[in-house]
Scaffold this active site. Structure first.
Site, PDB file in Angstrom:
ATOM      1  N   ALA A   1       0.783  -0.569  -0.698  1.00  0.00           N
ATOM      2  CA  ALA A   1      -0.521  -0.434   0.351  1.00  0.00           C
ATOM      3  C   ALA A   1       0.652   1.199  -0.402  1.00  0.00           C
ATOM      4  CB  ALA A   1      -0.885  -0.107   1.220  1.00  0.00           C
TER       5      ALA A   1
ATOM      6  N   GLY B   1       0.602  -5.517   0.841  1.00  0.00           N
ATOM      7  CA  GLY B   1      -0.560  -5.399  -0.463  1.00  0.00           C
ATOM      8  C   GLY B   1      -0.136  -6.049  -1.695  1.00  0.00           C
TER       9      GLY B   1
ATOM     10  N   GLU C   1      -0.347  -9.416  -1.023  1.00  0.00           N
ATOM     11  CA  GLU C   1      -2.057  -9.722  -1.189  1.00  0.00           C
ATOM     12  C   GLU C   1      -2.785  -9.572  -2.314  1.00  0.00           C
ATOM     13  OE1 GLU C   1      -2.894  -6.813   1.940  1.00  0.00           O
ATOM     14  OE2 GLU C   1      -3.759  -8.542   2.902  1.00  0.00           O
TER      15      GLU C   1
ATOM     16  N   GLU D   1       3.915  -5.639   6.888  1.00  0.00           N
ATOM     17  CA  GLU D   1       2.946  -4.998   7.713  1.00  0.00           C
ATOM     18  C   GLU D   1       3.788  -4.343   9.327  1.00  0.00           C
ATOM     19  OE1 GLU D   1       1.925  -6.645   4.966  1.00  0.00           O
ATOM     20  OE2 GLU D   1       0.500  -5.527   4.626  1.00  0.00           O
TER      21      GLU D   1
HETATM   22  N1  DAK Z   1       4.616   3.021  -0.713  1.00  0.00           N
HETATM   23  C1  DAK Z   1       5.035   4.481  -1.241  1.00  0.00           C
HETATM   24  N2  DAK Z   1       5.890   4.895  -1.655  1.00  0.00           N
HETATM   25  C2  DAK Z   1       7.022   3.748  -1.551  1.00  0.00           C
HETATM   26  C3  DAK Z   1       7.155   2.366  -1.337  1.00  0.00           C
HETATM   27  C4  DAK Z   1       5.442   1.775  -0.837  1.00  0.00           C
HETATM   28  N3  DAK Z   1       4.646   0.940   0.146  1.00  0.00           N
HETATM   29  N4  DAK Z   1       7.581   1.899  -1.635  1.00  0.00           N
HETATM   30  C5  DAK Z   1       8.260   2.608  -1.803  1.00  0.00           C
HETATM   31  N5  DAK Z   1       7.853   3.689  -2.341  1.00  0.00           N
HETATM   32  C6  DAK Z   1       8.873   4.485  -3.039  1.00  0.00           C
HETATM   33  C7  DAK Z   1       9.814   4.981  -2.280  1.00  0.00           C
HETATM   34  O1  DAK Z   1       9.084   6.315  -0.592  1.00  0.00           O
HETATM   35  C8  DAK Z   1      10.597   5.537  -2.855  1.00  0.00           C
HETATM   36  O2  DAK Z   1      10.619   7.017  -3.406  1.00  0.00           O
HETATM   37  P1  DAK Z   1      11.237   8.376  -3.198  1.00  0.00           P
HETATM   38  O3  DAK Z   1      12.261   8.639  -2.321  1.00  0.00           O
HETATM   39  O4  DAK Z   1      12.689   8.302  -4.830  1.00  0.00           O
HETATM   40  O5  DAK Z   1      10.253   9.570  -3.657  1.00  0.00           O
HETATM   41  C9  DAK Z   1      10.782   4.456  -4.087  1.00  0.00           C
HETATM   42  O6  DAK Z   1       9.665   3.944  -3.714  1.00  0.00           O
HETATM   43  C10 DAK Z   1      11.392   4.061  -4.572  1.00  0.00           C
HETATM   44  O7  DAK Z   1      11.309   3.127  -3.357  1.00  0.00           O
HETATM   45  P2  DAK Z   1      13.467   3.012  -2.820  1.00  0.00           P
HETATM   46  O8  DAK Z   1      14.020   4.004  -3.407  1.00  0.00           O
HETATM   47  O9  DAK Z   1      13.008   2.343  -1.170  1.00  0.00           O
HETATM   48  O10 DAK Z   1      13.918   1.401  -3.897  1.00  0.00           O
HETATM   49  P3  DAK Z   1      14.528   0.514  -3.062  1.00  0.00           P
HETATM   50  O11 DAK Z   1      14.921  -0.474  -3.952  1.00  0.00           O
HETATM   51  O12 DAK Z   1      15.968   0.929  -2.409  1.00  0.00           O
HETATM   52  O13 DAK Z   1      14.177  -0.458  -2.119  1.00  0.00           O
HETATM   53  C11 DAK Z   1      12.147  -1.925  -1.044  1.00  0.00           C
HETATM   54  C12 DAK Z   1      13.084  -1.379  -1.773  1.00  0.00           C
HETATM   55  C13 DAK Z   1      10.260  -2.649  -2.072  1.00  0.00           C
HETATM   56  C14 DAK Z   1      12.529  -2.231  -0.546  1.00  0.00           C
HETATM   57  C15 DAK Z   1      11.811  -0.155  -0.442  1.00  0.00           C
HETATM   58  O14 DAK Z   1      10.755   0.454  -1.009  1.00  0.00           O
HETATM   59  C16 DAK Z   1      10.420  -0.680   0.695  1.00  0.00           C
HETATM   60  O15 DAK Z   1      10.772  -1.605   2.554  1.00  0.00           O
HETATM   61  N6  DAK Z   1       9.195  -0.036   0.909  1.00  0.00           N
HETATM   62  C17 DAK Z   1       8.127   0.337   1.817  1.00  0.00           C
HETATM   63  C18 DAK Z   1       7.588  -1.479   1.638  1.00  0.00           C
HETATM   64  C19 DAK Z   1       6.511  -1.878   2.575  1.00  0.00           C
HETATM   65  O16 DAK Z   1       6.664  -1.893   3.733  1.00  0.00           O
HETATM   66  N7  DAK Z   1       5.456  -2.035   2.074  1.00  0.00           N
HETATM   67  C20 DAK Z   1       4.556  -1.555   2.525  1.00  0.00           C
HETATM   68  C21 DAK Z   1       3.676  -2.820   3.284  1.00  0.00           C
HETATM   69  S1  DAK Z   1       2.700  -2.638   4.504  1.00  0.00           S
HETATM   70  C22 DAK Z   1      -5.283  -1.554   4.692  1.00  0.00           C
HETATM   71  C23 DAK Z   1      -5.185  -2.615   3.418  1.00  0.00           C
HETATM   72  C24 DAK Z   1      -3.559  -2.523   2.951  1.00  0.00           C
HETATM   73  C25 DAK Z   1      -2.590  -2.364   3.343  1.00  0.00           C
HETATM   74  C26 DAK Z   1      -2.514  -2.098   4.916  1.00  0.00           C
HETATM   75  C27 DAK Z   1      -3.931  -1.115   5.088  1.00  0.00           C
HETATM   76  N8  DAK Z   1      -5.982  -1.140   5.271  1.00  0.00           N
HETATM   77  C28 DAK Z   1      -7.094  -1.265   3.810  1.00  0.00           C
HETATM   78  C29 DAK Z   1      -6.569  -0.105   6.406  1.00  0.00           C
HETATM   79  C30 DAK Z   1      -1.601  -2.910   3.149  1.00  0.00           C
HETATM   80  C31 DAK Z   1       0.536  -2.453   3.814  1.00  0.00           C
HETATM   81  C32 DAK Z   1       1.105  -2.095   3.877  1.00  0.00           C
HETATM   82  O17 DAK Z   1       1.428  -3.191   1.665  1.00  0.00           O
END
Ligand code: DAK
Length: 259
Positions: free
Chosen positions: A65, A110, A113, A133
């Site tokens: 997400a 997500g 998912e 998450e």
């Molecule tokens: N959201 C927003 N931006 C994101 C992102 C994300 N999930 N993942 C990456 N980006 C953005 C980064 O901020 C960066 O943006 P800038 O800094 O260039 O502006 C750009 O994408 C490139 O990312 P990185 O520079 O970080 O790239 P790397 O190769 O170094 O790292 C990475 C890749 C995938 C390991 C890293 O980006 C990362 O850890 N990303 C976050 C992964 C994550 O934690 N995802 C969220 C999981 S929680 C809900 C329903 C569903 C959900 C929640 C609530 N409700 C209905 C209430 C689901 C939750 C989730 O999915």
């Protein structure tokens, strides 16, 4: 149909839906969820589609997400957000034709998912997957706790979700989350071969098989067998069954219509 965050393309009976916000690693924002709903809603009645590939633009499938958007949202909208997303993922899961997640890179939270809502997952050997998450103080909100548990069982689902760690595609393949892995340079081509194969099968039989599995998994074995018998009956009286059997006997390729 044109979208800001998605691209939908067609090659014959195969449609490819590409999540297309590569600068944000295709993370799911409200716009993308809304467009996914519109796009899937519009293709679900399209009987010319036999298989849908879902993939991501750039180096990610979907990195979860959109975390930045979640930071700006009113916490009170959380349940609404979950329900909106779950409804869209449900449309994907219930499409009458085959759906394949083609995981070309990160499939996190997500993103995993979304892949789990497809019929099966093919992945690049370099893809990385997990449910981070808990690292954000969240739990899966788009069906992850439910679909992952049904895919791998509660013990493994607990390990994956409670660690919040990111796992390799090879590991996910061993656990049965991923059906097959390919070199990233061949992934889409291999996925299209499989999609093409499925496209030759009876659409009616594909639709009924999907129903038998997804409805049956919620039932006892006895109920599931009853369901299978009823869906088998529906296949048995179909034009596709008549055509499939005639084609076998006449030693020719079948021409299925899905009726
Ligand atoms: N959201 C927003 N931006 C994101 C992102 C994300 N999930 N993942 C990456 N980006 C953005 C980064 O901020 C960066 O943006 P800038 O800094 O260039 O502006 C750009 O994408 C490139 O990312 P990185 O520079 O970080 O790239 P790397 O190769 O170094 O790292 C990475 C890749 C995938 C390991 C890293 O980006 C990362 O850890 N990303 C976050 C992964 C994550 O934690 N995802 C969220 C999981 S929680 C809900 C329903 C569903 C959900 C929640 C609530 N409700 C209905 C209430 C689901 C939750 C989730 O999915």
């Amino acid at each position: 149909m044109s979208f800001e965050t998605l691209e939908l393309t067609r090659e014959g009976a195969i449609a490819t839906l590409t999540l297309n916000r590569p600068k944000a690693l295709n993370s799911l924002n409200a716009r993308m969820i809304q467009e996914l709903g519109e796009c899937l809603g519009s293709i679900r009645e399209d009987s010319s589609i036999r298989c849908l590939l879902v993939t991501g633009a750039g180096k990610a499938f979907v990195a979860g997400a959109d975390i930045k958007e979640m930071d700006e949202r009113d916490p009170a909208t959380g349940k609404q957000m979950a329900e909106d997303g779950q409804r869209v993922f449900q449309i994907l899961e219930e499409l009458p034709f085959a759906t394949i997640a083609v995981v070309n890179g990160f499939a996190l939270g997500g993103g995993l998912e979304l892949a789990l809502a497809c019929d099966f997952i093919l992945a690049s050997k370099t893809a990385k997957m997990g449910t981070p998450e808990v690292t954000l103080g969240l739990i899966c909100g788009y069906g992850g706790t439910q679909r992952l548990t049904r895919a791998v069982g509660p013990k493994l689902a607990r390990m994956i979700t409670l660690t919040g760690d990111i796992y390799t595609a090879e590991q996910m393949e061993k656990w049965g989350v991923v059906a097959m892995t390919f070199d990233s340079s061949n992934l889409l081509e291999e996925a299209k071969k499989i999609a093409n194969n499925i496209s030759q099968r009876s659409p009616k039989a594909i639709k009924l098989t999907k129903q038998a599995i997804s409805r049956g998994v919620e039932q006892t074995l006895a109920e599931g067998l009853k369901l299978e018998a009823e869906l088998f009956r529906q296949a048995f009286v179909s034009e596709d069954k008549r055509e499939g059997i005639r084609a076998f006997i006449e030693k020719r390729a079948p021409h299925f219509t899905g009726r």
